[in-house]
Design an enzyme around this catalytic site. Structure first.
Site, PDB file in Angstrom:
ATOM      1  N   SER A 679       0.850  -1.083  -0.150  1.00 50.13           N
ATOM      2  CA  SER A 679      -0.042   0.019  -0.019  1.00 50.13           C
ATOM      3  C   SER A 679       0.963   1.059  -0.009  1.00 50.13           C
ATOM      4  O   SER A 679       0.272   2.325  -0.054  1.00 50.13           O
ATOM      5  CB  SER A 679      -0.912  -0.054   1.145  1.00 50.13           C
ATOM      6  OG  SER A 679      -0.300   0.376   2.356  1.00 50.13           O
ATOM      7  N   LYS A 722      -6.549   3.873   8.835  1.00 48.83           N
ATOM      8  CA  LYS A 722      -5.549   4.692   8.234  1.00 48.83           C
ATOM      9  C   LYS A 722      -6.310   6.262   8.090  1.00 48.83           C
ATOM     10  O   LYS A 722      -5.263   7.235   8.546  1.00 48.83           O
ATOM     11  CB  LYS A 722      -5.486   4.410   6.904  1.00 48.83           C
ATOM     12  CG  LYS A 722      -4.428   3.338   6.850  1.00 48.83           C
ATOM     13  CD  LYS A 722      -4.257   2.691   5.211  1.00 48.83           C
ATOM     14  CE  LYS A 722      -3.416   1.777   5.085  1.00 48.83           C
ATOM     15  NZ  LYS A 722      -3.166   1.030   3.733  1.00 48.83           N
TER      16      LYS A 722
END
Ligand code: ADP
Length: 778
Positions: A679, A722
């Site tokens: 990611s 996140k």
């Protein structure tokens, strides 16, 4: 030559008390009796010779004829000294034996006629042998008696005349006067030596006997002392163990306990057998102690003790709400779960696993479940457990064996249907000591756990009434078979607003109470708490927040107790007096925009996190280096980012041979390990392009997404965590993969309002939003 006719002479007589003088002996005498003094004076007038004879009785002051032995020693007076007290000290030397013939009438002193008893000096081998024997016996005597010094022995052994030897040795022995006199009277040398030998033998026997007696007495004393000491020790030990009558009393006591325990028949039989064995053991045997310990365990386990369930769902809901703010989804899920359990009666369904970062309330939810059901709560920490025996116990043959944690937990619970929280199930390790996970699998499997067998307990224990709840920080570390048994319930972490509410409604009141304060004594406000949340903590949960609040309470309590103030008010201004300087003041968005440094977002075990990826380009020959702990994880992503950049160099205005003339260094700072390596793809590509084009990247932007070689942005996981982390760090804009757009609805309203989410599907869009100015295509 016939024997000489013995010579008769007239001499003054001095009777001795308790003392005997032999010929050739020189010694001092103190003389006090008047008659004796007179006798001495007469001797000095004559030829200095005097007869010394012993009195048979010491105590007689004026002895008669019969009180004085017939045989004595004719002596020469060598010196005379008048002492101030009227007595006289004389030095005399024995000359020869003499025998009183008759007393001469004399009023002033004793006067006698004396027959000289001169000694025949004969030596033959028999006498030699006798002398030697006497000497060696004397040596023995010296060794035993201690009264005679060893030097005497060497002096004595120099004497050659047998008669004198006998006399000198006799004078050193502690014999009775009568015996000493006997030696004196024995003129014949052989006979004298034989007599002496006799005495020596007797003496030696007596001394030896004495020594033996002494030793025996000493030994006896030592032995009795030792026995006494041991007995006392044993008494103390028994007292400590509380068993006055040894194992018999103990066995009785255990049987009574067994009566009251109400255990199933199988268990009862086993316990009875063990008690019978125990009874036959000596009170102090180690094996007895092992059996006793085992019986105690069997008696203490809740074989059939249970608590009544409270299956009121409404009440359960109240309890959960009382204890927790927010957490709507998990609460709802817990209630559904409880409702199903109620319908099916027996807990056979999957096991609830609460997954989330530390401090989000997993333990506390489990505790509330127990409270709402009215069950006992037991927490078993599995973090670091690497030995099967920790779950299932050690066999009793091991020294110091113990049951495993499951059985220990049940004993502590005291009921066989507690809520048992298996904490940190993802932190179990596995090594050569066996696999704890497979033991745990048996515990959690409703098909098998009705007869759970602990190695120590040996008898099967029914775990099917226990309600198991587990927790984990991350799912990916949980062994697959365990994972299949469990139903995951994710708790992602809180927003600042939620944290504020939790602090206001739960943490603060709880800490105020725990520290013995009242809400009047300690005041604070929302702005201050917000400051604590923002500047003193950076976490997904509220564990540090709770600690900070506890610190504030502790310091306030101190101020109040010391009497300085009645109440304490904590404001945003005086907060640092309590907590010290702020720990996380600078938000990312406030920092300067930099070339080659980009905010990435990671999903870690402790929730979401921000991480800055840095790229430096320097002259070289095309080396690509990755440093930092995460280097390996991200290598493939970095390679993809690099290839993409190369293929697009021309469009980006980068020299097409940049990769030949430069070394590229990508640094990913250490920190929590992300669960999703790829990611960071777009983040690395952005940093690289920024470094190569020299265009700074906006600090208020953070991004997450995987990159393909052609620059497409692929979806990632953990968007919610996140975005919470980005929000905490003060980021304003998040670039996320287009395919993750659907996850946005999960993100808390407050966060969505304050952050701009930009879904992107290609690197071009990423660069457009991240770089502070467009790339100038050359
Ligand atoms: P975990 O087990 O997830 O690590 P804990 O259950 O130990 O976390 O929670 C830490 C502290 O935070 C506990 O005192 C708990 O009561 C409190 N807490 C966590 N979440 C909430 C919440 N939603 N409402 C109220 N208190 C909470």
């Amino acid at each position: 030559m016939g024997p000489n006719k013995p010579k008769i002479r007239r001499l003054p007589l001095l009777p001795l008390r308790g003392l005997l003088v032999y010929p050739s002996m020189v010694l001092h005498l103190d003389v006090g009796r008047e008659k004796s003094v007179k006798a001495l004076e007469q001797a000095m007038v004559d030829d200095e010779m005097i007869l010394l004879c012993s009195q048979s009785e010491i105590n007689i002051e004026e002895p008669q004829k019969d009180d004085i032995y017939q045989v004595g020693t004719i002596t020469k007076v060598k010196q005379m000294l008048k002492l101030p007290n009227g007595t006289i000290r004389v030095l005399v030397e024995g000359v020869m034996r003499g025998e009183i013939v008759e007393y001469i009438a004399n009023a002033e002193y004793y006067e006698v006629t004396v027959k000289e008893l001169s000694e025949q000096v004969t030596t033959d081998s028999e006498i030699d042998a006798l002398m030697r024997t006497v000497l060696s016996q004397f040596e023995h005597y010296i060794n035993l008696s201690k009264k005679v010094t060893p030097e005497t022995l060497s002096a004595v052994s120099d004497i050659e005349e047998p008669g004198r030897l006998a006399d000198v040795i006799t004078s050193h022995l502690s014999l009775k006067i009568k015996d000493k006199q006997e030696i004196l009277e024995t003129v014949e040398v052989r006979a004298r030596l034989e007599k002496l030998l006799n005495f020596l033998n007797n003496e030696r026997e007596v001394l030896e006997l004495e020594r033996k007696i002494n030793q025996r007495v000493k030994k006896q004393m030592e032995k009795t002392q030792k026995e006494y000491f041991l007995r006392e020790q044993m008494k103390a030990i028994q007292k400590e163990l509380g068993d006055k009558e040894g194992r018999a009393g103990e066995a009785e006591e255990l049987r009574t306990q067994l009566e009251e325990a109400g255990v199933p028949d199988k268990v009862r039989e086993k316990i009875e057998k063990e008690i019978d064995r125990l009874e036959k053991m000596p009170a102090t045997s180690a094996e007895g102690a092992v059996i006793r310990n085992y019986v105690d365990w069997l008696l203490a386990l809740p074989w059939s003790k249970r608590t009544e369930d409270d299956l009121d769902i409404k009440k359960a809901e109240d309890v959960l709400n009382d204890d927790h703010y927010g957490l709507e989804k998990p609460k709802e899920r817990v209630l559904e779960y409880l409702a199903v359990q109620r319908l099916v009666q027996k807990m056979k369904g999957p096991i609830l696993c609460l997954v989330g970062p530390p401090g989000v309330g997993k333990t506390s939810i489990a505790r509330s479940i127990a409270r709402s059901l009215n069950r006992k709560f037991i927490r078993i920490s599995l973090g670091g457990v690497r030995d099967e025996a920790e779950i299932r116990g050690h066999r009793r043959t091991y020294v110091g064996a113990m049951p495993g944690r499951i059985i220990q937990g049940l004993k502590n619970a005291g009921s066989n249907n507690p809520v048992m929280l298996l904490d940190e199930i993802d932190k179990m390790a596995m090594d050569f000591r066996g696999d704890p996970a497979s033991a745990l699998l048996e515990v959690l499997d409703p098909e098998q756990n009705g007869t759970f067998s602990d190695h120590y307990i040996e008898l099967p224990f029914d775990l099917s009434n226990v309600m198991f709840v587990t927790t984990a920080n991350a799912v990916h570390n949980i062994p697959r078979p365990l994972l299949d048994r469990m139903e995951m319930l994710y708790i992602p972490g809180y927003t600042e607003i939620e944290k504020l509410q939790i602090a206001l409604r739960y943490l603060l009141p709880k800490q105020i109470k725990d520290h013995g304060l009242t809400e009047e004594q300690m005041r604070t406000d929302e702005a201050t708490l917000m400051k604590v949340i923002r500047e003193y903590t950076r976490e997904a949960g509220v564990r540090n927040l709770e600690q900070q609040i506890a610190t504030i309470c502790r310091k306030s309590a101190k101020v109040i107790v010391s009497g300085d103030q009645q109440t304490v008010t904590i404001t945003a201004d005086n907060l640092k007096e309590y907590l010290g300087p702020a720990k996380f003041r600078v938000s990312l968005a406030d920092q300067e925009d930099q070339v080659g440094a980009v905010n990435g977002l990671a999903w870690t075990e402790v929730g979401g996190d921000t991480l800055v990826i840095e790229v430096t380009v320097m002259p070289g020959n095309g080396k690509l280096t990755l440093t930092g702990k995460l280097g390996d994880v991200m290598k493939e992503s970095a390679q993809a980012a690099f290839s993409y950049t190369r293929s697009k160099a021309e469009q980006l205005g980068i020299a097409s041979d940049f990769h030949e003339k430069n070394d590229i260094h990508i640094h990913i700072p250490e920190g929590a390990i992300p669960k999703d390596g790829p990611s960071a793809g777009i983040t690395m590509a952005t940093a690289l392009i920024s470094a190569l084009t020299n265009i700074p990247v906006s600090k208020s932007v953070a991004m997450t997404g995987e990159i393909t070689l052609r620059g497409r942005v692929l979806p990632i996981g953990g968007l919610k965590e996140k975005s919470l982390a980005a929000h905490r760090a003060g980021v304003k804009k998040i670039l996320l993969p287009k395919d993750n757009e659907k996850d946005l609805q999960e993100i808390p309203e407050t966060v969505r309002q304050e952050l701009t989410f930009v879904p992107v599907h290609h690197m071009d869009q990423v660069l457009e939003h991240a770089l502070v100015r467009p790339v100038s295509i050359g």
